[in-house]
Design a protein around this motif. Structure first.
Motif, PDB file in Angstrom:
ATOM      1  N   GLY A 190      31.344   2.336 -77.022  1.00 46.05           N
ATOM      2  CA  GLY A 190      31.947   2.022 -75.739  1.00 46.05           C
ATOM      3  C   GLY A 190      31.453   2.965 -74.662  1.00 46.05           C
ATOM      4  O   GLY A 190      30.873   4.016 -74.947  1.00 46.05           O
ATOM      5  N   PRO A 191      31.693   2.607 -73.399  1.00 45.03           N
ATOM      6  CA  PRO A 191      31.262   3.488 -72.297  1.00 45.03           C
ATOM      7  C   PRO A 191      31.977   4.822 -72.381  1.00 45.03           C
ATOM      8  O   PRO A 191      33.132   4.924 -72.780  1.00 45.03           O
ATOM      9  CB  PRO A 191      31.662   2.715 -71.046  1.00 45.03           C
ATOM     10  CG  PRO A 191      31.804   1.282 -71.499  1.00 45.03           C
ATOM     11  CD  PRO A 191      32.286   1.343 -72.913  1.00 45.03           C
ATOM     12  N   ALA A 192      31.248   5.873 -71.961  1.00 43.28           N
ATOM     13  CA  ALA A 192      31.791   7.235 -71.979  1.00 43.28           C
ATOM     14  C   ALA A 192      31.555   7.868 -70.626  1.00 43.28           C
ATOM     15  O   ALA A 192      30.578   7.554 -69.931  1.00 43.28           O
ATOM     16  CB  ALA A 192      31.115   8.050 -73.076  1.00 43.28           C
ATOM     17  N   PRO A 193      32.451   8.742 -70.182  1.00 44.83           N
ATOM     18  CA  PRO A 193      32.281   9.384 -68.857  1.00 44.83           C
ATOM     19  C   PRO A 193      30.953  10.143 -68.773  1.00 44.83           C
ATOM     20  O   PRO A 193      30.536  10.808 -69.732  1.00 44.83           O
ATOM     21  CB  PRO A 193      33.477  10.326 -68.760  1.00 44.83           C
ATOM     22  CG  PRO A 193      34.465   9.804 -69.745  1.00 44.83           C
ATOM     23  CD  PRO A 193      33.680   9.192 -70.863  1.00 44.83           C
ATOM     24  N   VAL A 194      30.312  10.035 -67.609  1.00 42.09           N
ATOM     25  CA  VAL A 194      29.048  10.765 -67.360  1.00 42.09           C
ATOM     26  C   VAL A 194      29.439  12.152 -66.876  1.00 42.09           C
ATOM     27  O   VAL A 194      29.724  12.360 -65.687  1.00 42.09           O
ATOM     28  CB  VAL A 194      28.173  10.034 -66.324  1.00 42.09           C
ATOM     29  CG1 VAL A 194      26.865  10.771 -66.143  1.00 42.09           C
ATOM     30  CG2 VAL A 194      27.943   8.590 -66.751  1.00 42.09           C
TER      31      VAL A 194
END
Length: 973
Positions: free
Chosen positions: A201-205
């Motif tokens: 899943g997307p993860a914080p940059v």
């Protein structure tokens, strides 16, 4: 608020001192280095800024000496650290409960982004006083920003990257222009590029760094909580306006390479170290859950930028679930971790913690730490205080760390300005190479140290490493100063002995032929080295002795040539009877002194070649100094020996035009002994003037007389003007030669007559030939028959002289007639002179009223005057002044006397009676006035001063009297 952030003058609240791995006081390796003790200064020094915020500090960023911090939820404080006493407060204008999540400041310090917890982003420009919302960014919680260091300016950010908490990476560009109410928005565009995923899943940059490498290559490093991604690509031509879209487009079909660690803090942070602004970063440090991953960045690698990666694991009590690190900054050799109650500094070379700086509880827990890349200062803050770390001489002890790692090149680089430490590094490197049996490298390093010379030399001798010892000695020799002459002499002799011993051991071994040649080339390189030339020249005598003791004649000659000791080379060839080689050396170097020294030896063996060399050098040789060699050589008396000497002497006389008497005398002696036929030709060519000949006439006369060359003697007599001796000697050889000598004194008829009488007597008495005597009488017009008659015997009849007597009588008769004619011409000339005198008595001249004196140019008739037949007219006094300087001294005295008498004489009386009385009185008492005037006229007016002899005699008189020259010279200035 006047003292806000007066960081450069306020007192320190506390100093954090780095405890380095080695002290900063350098310890020399030997007693040669005198190291001055350095003042112990901490590498990291903490300062508390004398500033008490009105509200709690929620965020702080610093870049390019610009500091921005948010106070509470609605206040922004901006400070130019160059003008710390002029803070700028701004209100964000927020009415809701949104808080400041993060702030981002670009490398130029001009563009400030404020990310709010309400997913809004505000923009503030350095030169603006207005907070502007970014409409296109709304709805995104910004976690990181990758600034464009290559294209960013004060007015525009250029294309930048924005990372969000939803894992998206956007590309955007901001402009600082404000166009009024309906002007353009600051966010020019805001478009998505990529989404970072982590565990499906997307993860914080969490971090974004964009850099541009060499040859147009670009790269982006992005981190999430557990992963570090790399985006690498090459920008197309003209692709700068497109920003980063081309770089990320390459990873549409496949994910970029990444590094992943399982543990997580819930966030991560990436720090770069860049040595200079707008240059490529050199190192990185990534703070994540398992520890800190740090290493170097190599922009030239095609697959991965990361190299020399290492992980520093958190110590006990630090990490997830305990005391998690809050921020990280990276310096050249350390990374600093910010914890809630302290700051820890870790050396990136050793991984050791070198600083633990604890903060007092009264300041509250630490919140964040940032680095200003332009100044190198580190900033940390709590909610109620701001601190600054200064980094001073961080690389001071890095050399010792590299030294312990046996990375000697880097160790030398970081202690190049510290001779004591550099000596320690070199000594350690030399020992290391010695233990590794790399003896040549060890010798080169030992030569640069101040270690004891004897100790190092013994080490190589015990290890039987003569080659390395020679290398060590050579380098030590090259480092000596001009004043260290004794050491240079010893080292030079030792090196020579080492090489000679080595060559002697290898010379007889056919299997070591290549090694022998290699050693010989090294030895010759040592002898011909420009670095050692000064010392070799000073020690040339001892080196020659060593070469001679080893019998190495080949290198004796080689070394002598290098030292330009050609005398030794020539002597060597002469000793070995290689005379042609010796002459070749002399001819090649053309040193006259060497020719003078070795010519006596060479002329006995190769005379023709030596004379050819002399002739080739021409005027560079002094022939006088070669005469001893020629004399010794020609004493043998052989024709070939004399001919070679004559050949060189003729070259000197005929080609070089030598005028030295010694050379001409020697050539005469050679002619007299070996080539008498050339003797007379040389004497005649030299001429008959005693002042122009270059030989000694008396020596030539004696020389010719000793060898019986009578013709040459007669010529010398003629040059000496000894005509009687010349005739006497010529009568013994040839009567015709005597006749030529008798005619030489052309101006002395008496002598000529005497010489001809000698010839006549010789012809009559010795040859008893009357006909020849008569022919001799006819040859000389000065002789008469009566002059030669006494020489004839009594029995000679008159018939032999009949014709001569008749000729003599005719000559006398002709002479008498000539005398009569001359007497008649003299009588006629006297008569003409008398007539001219009669005519002169009646001549007169006319003076016009306008005529002027030729000297003073005044009218002539004003005073008594003289008129000459040439037409010149002078006043009497003017003529007297013009004539007086040209008269001899006795005439000037006579002139003064006449003037005095004339002035004393009574004036002429009027009337004839008185005149006769005056004349009578003058006759009885002295000369009359008229007589005095006549004498004066004869003295002064005998001739015209301009047309007579007086003017001719004055031709050498200067125009200006020498006694009046200075006066006349000054009058012209």
């Amino acid at each position: 608020m006047a003292s806000i952030l007066d960081e450069y003058e306020d007192s320190l609240s506390r100093s954090a001192v780095l405890q380095p791995g080695c002290p900063s006081v350098g310890i020399p390796h030997s007693g040669y280095v005198n190291a001055q003790l350095e003042k112990e200064v901490p590498i990291f020094t903490r300062q508390r800024i004398d500033f008490t915020p009105s509200e709690r500090i929620t965020s702080l960023v610093v870049s390019c000496n610009q500091l921005c911090m948010s106070l509470g939820k609605d206040t922004l404080l901006r400070i130019d650290l160059g003008k710390a006493n002029e803070p700028n407060h701004m209100e964000l204008g927020r009415k809701d409960d949104a808080k400041v999540h993060k702030m981002f400041l670009d490398p130029t310090g001009s563009h400030l982004l404020i990310a709010l917890s309400s997913t809004e982003v505000l923009y503030v420009n350095r030169n603006g006083q207005k907070v502007r919302p970014l409409a296109r960014w709304k709805g995104q919680l910004v976690e990181s920003v990758g600034w464009n260091k290559a294209l960013g300016t004060e007015s525009s950010t250029g294309p930048i990257l924005v990372g969000t908490a939803q894992g998206q990476i956007f590309e955007a560009e901001l402009s600082a222009s404000e166009g009024g109410l309906f002007g353009p928005a600051p966010d020019l565009y805001f478009r998505p590029l990529y989404v970072l995923n982590e565990e499906g899943g997307p993860a914080p940059v969490c971090s974004l760094e964009a850099e541009r490498g060499p040859e147009g290559r670009g790269f982006v490093i992005a981190t999430t909580r557990q992963r570090l991604f790399q985006f690498i690509g090459r920008a197309a031509e003209g692709a700068e306006a497109q920003g980063f879209s081309g770089l990320f487009a390459a990873y549409t079909d496949h994910p970029p390479p990444f590094r992943e660690f399982p543990s997580s803090l819930g966030y991560s942070e990436l720090a770069f170290y860049t040595p200079k602004l707008r240059s490529a970063p050199r190192a990185f440090a990534w703070m994540m859950g398992d520890g800190v991953l740090y290493g170097s960045l190599d922009c030239g690698r095609p697959d991965s930028l990361l190299s020399e990666e290492r992980v520093w694991e958190y110590p006990e009590g630090v990490g997830p679930g305990a005391s998690p690190p809050l921020a990280i900054v990276l310096t050249q050799f350390h990374f600093l971790l910010l914890l809630a109650d302290r700051v820890e500094a870790v050396c990136t070379l050793t991984g050791q913690v070198v600083l633990r700086d604890h903060f007092l509880e009264k300041f509250g827990p630490l919140k964040h730490m940032v680095k200003d890349s332009s100044t190198g200062h580190l900033w940390a803050h709590t909610e109620r205080a701001v601190f600054r770390y200064q980094v001073q001489r961080e690389a001071r002890d890095v050399w010792r760390t590299y030294l312990d790692m046996n990375r000697f090149d880097l160790a030398k680089e970081y202690c190049r300005e510290r001779p004591d430490c550099l000596d320690t590094v070199l000594a350690r490197e030399a020992d290391f190479c010695f233990r590794q049996h790399r003896y040549l490298e060890s010798a080169r390093c030992y030569a640069l140290t101040q270690s004891y010379f004897e100790e190092i030399a013994l080490k190589f001798l015990e290890a039987h490493q003569e080659e390395a010892l020679a290398e060590f000695l050579q380098r030590k020799l090259a480092s000596l100063k001009p004043a260290e002459r004794t050491q240079a002499t010893l080292l030079t002799a030792w090196l020579t002995e080492l090489y000679l011993s080595r060559l002697g051991a290898l010379q007889g071994d056919p299997e070591a032929l290549n090694l022998y040649r290699e050693t010989r080339e090294r030895f010759r390189a040592f002898l011909s080295s420009p670095r050692h030339k000064e010392w070799l020249f000073a020690s040339r005598a001892s080196i020659h002795e060593l070469l001679a003791s080893h019998g190495d004649t080949e290198h004796m000659v080689y070394f002598a040539v290098i030292m330009q000791d050609y005398e030794r080379v020539v002597a060597y060839h002469c000793q070995h009877e290689a005379y042609e080689e010796a002459l070749a050396v002399l001819a090649r170097h053309r040193d006259p002194q060497l020719f003078y020294k070795f010519s006596p030896i060479l002329i006995r063996h190769i005379p023709r070649q030596l004379v050819d060399a002399w002739i080739e050098l021409g005027s560079r040789l002094d022939a006088r100094q070669l005469i001893p060699a020629l004399v010794n050589y020609s004493q043998g008396g052989e024709a070939q020996q004399v001919s070679q000497a004559i050949r060189y002497m003729e070259f000197c006389v005929n080609v070089l035009g030598e005028t030295e008497q010694a050379i001409h005398n020697y050539l005469l002696s050679l002619y007299a002994r070996g080539q008498p036929a050339s003797l007379l030709a040389y004497l005649e060519q030299a001429g008959a003037s005693p002042h122009r000949v270059h030989y000694d006439l008396k020596y030539a006369l004696r020389l010719c007389a000793e060898h019986g060359h009578h013709h040459a003697c007669v010529h010398v007599y003629k040059v000496l003007e000894l005509y009687e001796e010349a005739v006497d000697l010529a009568l013994q050889v040839d009567v015709d030669l005597a006749k030529q000598c008798a005619d030489l004194p052309e101006e002395d008829e008496e002598l000529r007559k005497k010489l001809w009488l000698k010839i006549a007597r010789h012809v009559v008495q010795e040859e008893e030939d009357v006909q020849t005597a008569m022919a001799c009488l006819a040859s000389c017009p000065l002789l008469k028959i009566e002059d030669v008659l006494p020489f004839f015997p009594d029995f000679v009849t008159i018939d032999h002289f009949k014709e001569a007597i008749c000729s003599s009588l005719k000559a006398y008769n002709h002479h008498i007639q000539e005398l009569q004619r001359e007497m008649e011409e003299a009588t006629a000339s006297a008569q003409r002179i008398r007539r001219d005198l009669q005519e002169l008595r009646g001549r007169y001249g006319t003076v016009e009223p306008q005529d002027k004196c030729a000297t003073c140019d005044f009218p002539l008739l004003n005073r008594p005057f003289y008129l000459f037949l040439c037409g010149h007219m002078f006043h009497a006094d003017c003529l007297l002044q013009a004539v007086r300087p040209g008269l001899p001294a006795y005439k000037q005295a006579r002139l003064e006397e006449l003037q005095r008498k004339l002035g004393a004489a009574p004036p002429p009386a009027k009337g004839s009676a008185r005149a006769k009385e005056a004349e009578g009185g003058a006759a009885t008492g002295g000369p009359s006035r008229e007589q005095l005037k006549a004498d004066l006229d004869e003295l002064v007016a005998a001739e015209c001063v301009y047309c007579g002899e007086l003017m001719i005699r004055s031709i050498d008189r200067p125009f200006i009297d020498p006694q009046r020259y200075e006066e006349e010279h000054l009058s012209w200035l």
